[in-house]
Design an enzyme around this catalytic site. Structure first.
Site, PDB file in Angstrom:
ATOM      1  N   GLU B  39       0.842  -1.193   0.000  1.00 26.95           N
ATOM      2  CA  GLU B  39       0.000   0.000   0.000  1.00 26.95           C
ATOM      3  C   GLU B  39       0.883   1.251   0.000  1.00 26.95           C
ATOM      4  O   GLU B  39       1.811   1.352   0.807  1.00 26.95           O
ATOM      5  CB  GLU B  39      -0.904  -0.012   1.243  1.00 26.95           C
ATOM      6  CG  GLU B  39      -1.926  -1.153   1.194  1.00 26.95           C
ATOM      7  CD  GLU B  39      -2.404  -1.592   2.583  1.00 26.95           C
ATOM      8  OE1 GLU B  39      -1.977  -1.002   3.587  1.00 26.95           O
ATOM      9  OE2 GLU B  39      -3.195  -2.550   2.639  1.00 26.95           O
ATOM     10  N   GLU B  70      -4.874  -6.537   2.365  1.00 26.84           N
ATOM     11  CA  GLU B  70      -3.686  -7.294   2.796  1.00 26.84           C
ATOM     12  C   GLU B  70      -3.836  -8.793   2.559  1.00 26.84           C
ATOM     13  O   GLU B  70      -2.899  -9.458   2.138  1.00 26.84           O
ATOM     14  CB  GLU B  70      -3.381  -7.049   4.285  1.00 26.84           C
ATOM     15  CG  GLU B  70      -2.695  -5.726   4.592  1.00 26.84           C
ATOM     16  CD  GLU B  70      -3.676  -4.596   4.840  1.00 26.84           C
ATOM     17  OE1 GLU B  70      -4.905  -4.815   4.675  1.00 26.84           O
ATOM     18  OE2 GLU B  70      -3.234  -3.492   5.199  1.00 26.84           O
ATOM     19  N   PHE B  96      -0.690  -4.539  11.179  1.00 29.01           N
ATOM     20  CA  PHE B  96      -1.692  -4.914  10.165  1.00 29.01           C
ATOM     21  C   PHE B  96      -1.521  -6.362   9.702  1.00 29.01           C
ATOM     22  O   PHE B  96      -2.334  -6.869   8.936  1.00 29.01           O
ATOM     23  CB  PHE B  96      -1.614  -4.002   8.929  1.00 29.01           C
ATOM     24  CG  PHE B  96      -1.737  -2.528   9.195  1.00 29.01           C
ATOM     25  CD1 PHE B  96      -2.133  -2.038  10.433  1.00 29.01           C
ATOM     26  CD2 PHE B  96      -1.458  -1.608   8.191  1.00 29.01           C
ATOM     27  CE1 PHE B  96      -2.220  -0.672  10.672  1.00 29.01           C
ATOM     28  CE2 PHE B  96      -1.558  -0.253   8.418  1.00 29.01           C
ATOM     29  CZ  PHE B  96      -1.937   0.226   9.655  1.00 29.01           C
ATOM     30  N   HIS B 138      -0.702   0.731  16.327  1.00 27.70           N
ATOM     31  CA  HIS B 138       0.335   1.093  15.350  1.00 27.70           C
ATOM     32  C   HIS B 138       1.725   1.123  15.979  1.00 27.70           C
ATOM     33  O   HIS B 138       2.612   1.814  15.482  1.00 27.70           O
ATOM     34  CB  HIS B 138       0.038   2.473  14.727  1.00 27.70           C
ATOM     35  CG  HIS B 138      -1.172   2.520  13.860  1.00 27.70           C
ATOM     36  ND1 HIS B 138      -2.450   2.473  14.371  1.00 27.70           N
ATOM     37  CD2 HIS B 138      -1.310   2.597  12.510  1.00 27.70           C
ATOM     38  CE1 HIS B 138      -3.317   2.532  13.370  1.00 27.70           C
ATOM     39  NE2 HIS B 138      -2.660   2.599  12.233  1.00 27.70           N
TER      40      HIS B 138
END
Lengths: 322, 342
Positions: B39, B70, B96, B138
């Site tokens: 991405e 993904e 992710f 994150h």
């Protein structure tokens, strides 16, 4: 297969597929195999319908119910059955088992996770473009697989990049025990192609000639550079989801009727006789040959040893540091 | 370090993200079979700038901006690899990877094994990890979780020399490798690091599975990786002034884990402190301590200790993040405690 198979050719393939599945089922009562075995009796017309349109340099990625697809792709029967029976003579020397079949020479693989076959096929299709070849990829899933994220992500990516991909959906009406119509929104599976601007079609998956015609068109579409094609083949799974499945979610009257009215082998046999192409003796000969061939293979597989203990410790990595 | 067309450092002021992008470019030039998916790696040149210029140089088919899918593009890597290509996949944040763990741990990690060695999976996954004040979803490092899954090699570089050399070795490897780059490193100049600052302009690799003894010392073995190496070196300086010699080992890779180098060191120092930014339990620190104690026998070890995230989600407030993650002060306390205890 370079030439278009005749209906008798397809029948020979279909009886081989049925005999193969029956030979696998024989391992259950003897304890050679456990219940985690997914057989595809009743779905032969879908697999046999792919033959003729596909080339040996095309890729196929199949599902947990993948023996018949492998046969259609030309995977050697003995090595495959030996893998199902977890013998050292199997495709993966007994380390893959029946839901993890790999034959790179025939460009065939399986993943046992529903829906995950499709992104793998997408990768093959992307590679076909990178290689600038006119090979295509076929990703197979069931009705249940069309509710996974992978199905939609694959359709989307194949469409935006116009990749040579055929998605073949075997709609056998049940996602394990859940009726497809209760869990699939919209007008149907084939209609989902419209959302992605893709080619979409639904066929009677018990009729090998219908499947073959539609599949050939899907392949032409994909090979021609027009992006993905989605073919839904509606069929019946005669056995339970797996060999330990008591299959109480389907009424016995329904199960009896699908065997009586929806058996793709009976449909072809009737058609061959009706058209007068062959007589009963020829059909009996084809059936007998397939049965004998599979019986011999099963015997050889049963005589083959299992993998030795050291096999468990090999092949995690290509490179092992000292 | 193996050298291959190595050129001398030229005094350029690259930051780590530029160094990574340049390394990928060198690898893609060397091997036309590498295809890069992820991405925002194309038009934008990477969320952290680690793929800048590659889209222009190699085109959209080899540097592919993917949709936010993904599962789809991680699964694509499986098919690409089976078709003979070498996929390099960027998962923007390692957090992710949960979205696509299925193809990662069921196919990329297992296909070689399940095929009896007939299928190669030369897939490299790059992902950003670590704390820079961006909260629970994150900031994770997750190398312990990934290392737990058989079939994956797991790499976490600490310094400029290794950022290039370990990535090149990962891409070249026939095995699947996950490289976890630290977000705190991306925008730092190569010259700002305490070691490994002299980066050759040409290609070289750093072997996977070989730890790096970055400081010698006789009283305590401190094993760590990624940005914690730098924090540990700073603590070792302070302890040196106090008369305590700390041997600092940069593990470089979690799989393979070079427990032999750590064991040799602990055989001399008798004490082991593992400093890890990842979660404490069921992870790298416990694994390394176990192996060293198994290798030496408990009587040869005077003390072991672990400093890691105490199994807490990473909080948003920077003041709270500092409570959760090891820092120089806590490394000092842990080191003093283990040295003082015997």
């Amino acid at each position: 297969m370079s030439k278009v198979p005749t209906l008798l050719d397809r029948y020979r393939l279909m009886v081989t597929m049925r005999a193969f599945e029956e030979a696998c089922a024989q391992g259950i009562p003897t304890g050679e195999l456990r219940g985690e075995l997914h057989l595809a009796d009743g779905q032969e017309a879908v697999a046999a319908g792919m033959v003729g349109a596909l080339r040996s340099d095309d890729w196929m990625v199949s599902t947990h119910r993948g023996h018949q697809h492998a046969i259609a792709k030309g995977v050697p029967l003995e090595e495959m059955m030996a893998e199902v029976y977890e013998r050292v003579t199997g495709l993966s020397r007994g380390k893959g088992g029946h839901v993890h079949l790999f034959d790179m020479e025939r460009r065939f693989s399986v993943t046992g996770i529903v829906g995950s076959s499709l992104p793998v096929a997408l990768g093959h299709a992307y590679a076909c473009r990178l290689d600038d070849s006119d090979s295509i990829a076929v990703g197979i899933t069931g009705d249940g697989g069309t509710n996974t994220g992978q199905f939609h992500e694959t359709m989307n990516m194949a469409a935006i990049w116009k990749l040579p991909l055929v998605i073949l959906v075997e709609n056998n009406h049940y996602a394990i025990s859940v009726p497809a119509e209760e869990v699939i929104a919209g007008r149907g599976i084939a209609e989902r192609a419209e959302a992605y601007g893709a080619w979409g079609r639904r066929v009677d998956g018990t009729d090998v000639e219908e499947v073959a015609a539609a599949f050939a068109e899907a392949v032409r579409h994909a090979r021609g550079g027009s992006g993905p094609a989605l073919l839904e083949a509606v069929c019946f799974r005669f056995r339970g989801h797996y060999e330990g499945d008591i299959d109480h979610y389907r009424k016995s009257v329904v199960k009896r009727r699908m065997r009586e009215e929806g058996d793709p082998l009976a449909i072809v046999r009737h058609r061959l006789l009706e058209r007068g192409e062959v007589d009963e003796a020829v059909i009996a000969g084809v059936e007998g040959e397939a049965r004998d061939r599979i019986r011999d293979i099963l015997q050889k597989v049963r005589e083959a040893p299992g993998p030795d203990a050291a096999e468990a410790f090999r092949d995690v990595f290509a490179e092992v540091s000292a | 370090m193996s050298e291959n067309g190595k050129q001398a450092p030229d005094g350029r002021q690259l930051n780590i993200s530029q160094l990574i992008a340049e390394t990928i470019g060198i690898e893609m030039e060397r091997d036309p079979g590498i295809v890069f998916l992820g991405e925002d790696i194309g038009y934008s040149g990477g969320t952290f700038g680690a793929s800048r210029d590659l889209f222009r140089r190699f085109g959209e088919w080899r540097v592919r901006d993917t949709p936010i899918s993904e599962m789809g593009f991680a699964g694509m890597a499986v098919g690409l690899a089976m078709s003979g290509w070498r996929p390099l996949v960027e998962i923007m944040f390692v957090d992710f990877i949960g979205v696509c763990l299925e193809p990662v741990y069921n196919a990329i990690a297992k296909n070689r094994y399940m095929s009896g060695g007939h299928v190669a999976m030369p897939v490299t996954i790059r992902a950003a990890g670590g704390c820079i004040g961006v909260a629970a979803q994150h900031s994770q490092t997750l190398w312990g979780m990934l290392a737990h899954l058989p079939g994956l090699k797991v790499v976490a570089p600490s310094n400029p020399l290794d950022y290039r050399g370990l990535l090149a070795a990962s891409i070249e490897s026939e095995d699947p490798v996950i490289v976890i780059e630290h977000k705190d490193a991306y925008l730092r100049k190569t010259t700002e690091f305490p070691f490994g600052t002299e980066v050759p302009r040409g290609r070289y690799t750093v072997e996977l599975g070989k730890a790096n003894v970055v400081r010698r010392g006789g009283d305590l073995t401190l094993a760590t990786l990624s940005t914690m190496v730098e924090k540990s070196l700073a603590a070792a300086d302070v302890l040196h002034a106090e008369g305590v010699g700390v041997e600092v080992i940069d593990l470089r890779t979690v799989v393979p884990l070079d427990d032999a180098t750590v064991t040799d060191s602990v055989a001399r120092t008798g004490r082991l402190l593992v400093v890890d930014e990842d979660y404490l339990s069921f992870g790298l620190s416990g694994e390394l301590v176990s192996r060293v104690v198994e290798n030496l026998g408990p009587s040869a070890v005077k003390g072991v200790s672990r400093l890691a995230n105490p199994d807490l989600p990473i909080p948003a407030a920077l003041s709270l993040e500092r409570e959760v993650i090891p820092n120089e002060a806590r490394i000092l306390s842990a080191a003093r405690a283990i040295v003082g205890s015997g």
